[in-house]
Design an enzyme around this catalytic site. Structure first.
Site, PDB file in Angstrom:
ATOM      1  N   MET A  19       0.871  -1.184   0.000  1.00 32.25           N
ATOM      2  CA  MET A  19       0.000   0.000   0.000  1.00 32.25           C
ATOM      3  C   MET A  19       0.902   1.226   0.000  1.00 32.25           C
ATOM      4  O   MET A  19       2.048   1.151   0.444  1.00 32.25           O
ATOM      5  CB  MET A  19      -0.861   0.107   1.292  1.00 32.25           C
ATOM      6  CG  MET A  19      -1.660  -1.110   1.669  1.00 32.25           C
ATOM      7  SD  MET A  19      -3.201  -1.246   0.738  1.00 32.25           S
ATOM      8  CE  MET A  19      -3.621  -2.959   1.135  1.00 32.25           C
ATOM      9  N   GLY A  47       1.575  -1.201   3.661  1.00 31.98           N
ATOM     10  CA  GLY A  47       0.989  -2.504   3.319  1.00 31.98           C
ATOM     11  C   GLY A  47       1.644  -3.515   4.257  1.00 31.98           C
ATOM     12  O   GLY A  47       2.868  -3.540   4.407  1.00 31.98           O
ATOM     13  N   ASP A 252       3.901   6.928  17.275  1.00 32.96           N
ATOM     14  CA  ASP A 252       3.157   6.449  16.099  1.00 32.96           C
ATOM     15  C   ASP A 252       3.235   4.915  16.088  1.00 32.96           C
ATOM     16  O   ASP A 252       4.306   4.356  15.882  1.00 32.96           O
ATOM     17  CB  ASP A 252       3.772   7.030  14.809  1.00 32.96           C
ATOM     18  CG  ASP A 252       2.958   6.679  13.565  1.00 32.96           C
ATOM     19  OD1 ASP A 252       2.029   5.852  13.659  1.00 32.96           O
ATOM     20  OD2 ASP A 252       3.256   7.252  12.493  1.00 32.96           O
ATOM     21  N   ASP A 258       3.600  -5.202  12.246  1.00 36.98           N
ATOM     22  CA  ASP A 258       4.385  -5.756  11.124  1.00 36.98           C
ATOM     23  C   ASP A 258       5.857  -5.882  11.502  1.00 36.98           C
ATOM     24  O   ASP A 258       6.532  -6.818  11.059  1.00 36.98           O
ATOM     25  CB  ASP A 258       4.231  -4.863   9.883  1.00 36.98           C
ATOM     26  CG  ASP A 258       2.773  -4.727   9.467  1.00 36.98           C
ATOM     27  OD1 ASP A 258       2.026  -5.710   9.635  1.00 36.98           O
ATOM     28  OD2 ASP A 258       2.394  -3.645   8.999  1.00 36.98           O
TER      29      ASP A 258
HETATM   30  O1  RIB Z   1       0.054  -2.475   9.651  1.00 38.85           O
HETATM   31  C1  RIB Z   1       0.199  -1.173   9.124  1.00 38.85           C
HETATM   32  C2  RIB Z   1      -0.186  -1.176   7.698  1.00 38.85           C
HETATM   33  O2  RIB Z   1      -1.559  -1.491   7.590  1.00 38.85           O
HETATM   34  C3  RIB Z   1      -0.024   0.127   6.981  1.00 38.85           C
HETATM   35  O3  RIB Z   1       1.219   0.252   6.360  1.00 38.85           O
HETATM   36  C4  RIB Z   1      -1.186   0.167   6.022  1.00 38.85           C
HETATM   37  O4  RIB Z   1      -0.779   0.221   4.697  1.00 38.85           O
HETATM   38  C5  RIB Z   1      -1.985  -1.084   6.317  1.00 38.85           C
HETATM   39  O5  RIB Z   1      -1.671  -2.107   5.447  1.00 38.85           O
END
Ligand code: RIB
Length: 313
Positions: A19, A47, A252, A258
């Site tokens: 994304m 993303g 933030d 991730d």
């Molecule tokens: O986990 C964070 C991500 O969730 C962001 O980068 C956004 O693009 C969504 O995919």
């Protein structure tokens, strides 16, 4: 501690989303029908799949990305970003139309609200995943999320198992998960909300028993992220191991989950113990919330090496 591999001989594949993140930093989020003035704006690479790939790559291991981008400028810049990070893009396809985008609101305490519009991510096919995972050689780990069609991730995990690799599903953003995908997932890494959504009675992971019961019912292993409380994983012999998270000041939280998934997977690929993998995940997630943005909040390769050394003991 198990024998650790060299980063150069470890290979991780992400079959997942990309994304472009559109981050608005605001002191107040608007109610319906209200307009507010924000403080700051940033465009960034995001993303969940791409973030996990970038986090993993910061440790120097080989990372391959399997994804479909649109034929727009966001697709061009995302491809360039992967190449600049040293991520293998042999299996990143292009299609006509828009790449994925994610408008994100971030409040002063770091809390975020995200709307993903997947665009080209939804053009991914099971055949694309199968072909990539049959062509790539010598990978140890395959990671997936829920920002691309589940049938694609399921096929990727089935192919990964034929190759002897470990599969890791990050069930985010949460959607009902198909039984086939659960069956093909060696590890599932939910946060507290996602865990509760998977639980038949909606229970949060507040005790070892609740976590163990759901893992047994789904015949999978969990590494559950618990925010400031750290994380917990289920062991093969039916126990729960917990680690606490370092105390930090969050500005933030976007992409922290991730950071956890990418670094946890790296530790497994490198042959560290599962407890060390949990510690590395917590350390990288906590580190990321101290900087703004998504991939921009991740440690540099040098910082990642320092974090890895701190958990290696
Ligand atoms: O986990 C964070 C991500 O969730 C962001 O980068 C956004 O693009 C969504 O995919």
């Amino acid at each position: 501690m198990s024998a650790e591999s060299h980063p150069e001989s470890s290979h991780l594949v992400v079959v997942g989303s990309t994304m472009i993140d559109m981050l608005a930093y605001t002191n107040k989020v608007p109610h319906a029908g209200e307009t507010v003035i924000g403080e700051k704006f940033a465009l960034g690479f995001g993303g969940k799949g791409a973030n996990q790939a970038v986090m993993a790559r910061r440790f120097g291991i080989k990372v391959s990305m399997v994804n479909t981008l649109g034929d727009d400028v966001f697709g061009d810049t995302t491809l360039t970003n992967f190449q600049e990070q040293g991520i293998d893009t042999t299996f990143v396809a292009r299609t006509s139309g828009a790449s994925g985008v994610a408008p994100i609101w971030v409040e002063p305490d770091g809390t975020n609200r995200i709307i993903c519009v997947p665009g080209a991510n939804n053009a991914m096919t099971p055949a694309q995943a199968k072909s990539a995972l049959e062509s790539l050689k010598s990978y140890q780990i395959v990671i997936g999320q829920l920002e691309i069609p589940q049938v694609v991730t399921t096929q990727a995990f089935i192919s990964a198992h034929q190759h002897g690799a470990i599969t890791i599903l990050n069930p985010a953003p949460f959607a009902e998960i198909s039984p086939d995908l659960i069956a093909a997932s060696d590890w599932i890494i939910p946060n507290e909300t996602e865990f509760a959504a998977m639980h038949p009675q909606g229970l949060e992971p507040t005790s070892d028993e609740i976590i163990l019961e759901l893992a047994a019912a789904l015949k999978t292993r969990f590494a559950v992220t618990l925010g400031e409380k750290g994380a917990a994983l289920t062991t093969l012999d039916g126990r729960v191991i917990r680690v606490s998270a370092p105390t930090v000041k969050a500005i933030d939280t976007t992409g922290a989950g991730d950071a956890f998934v990418g670094s946890f997977a790296v530790a497994l690929a490198l042959g560290y113990s599962e407890e060390q993998a949990l510690s590395l995940g917590c350390a990288c997630a906590s580190d990321s919330v101290t900087r703004l943005g998504t991939q921009s909040s991740y440690p540099t390769p040098a910082q990642a090496a320092t974090i890895l050394a701190s958990i290696a003991g």
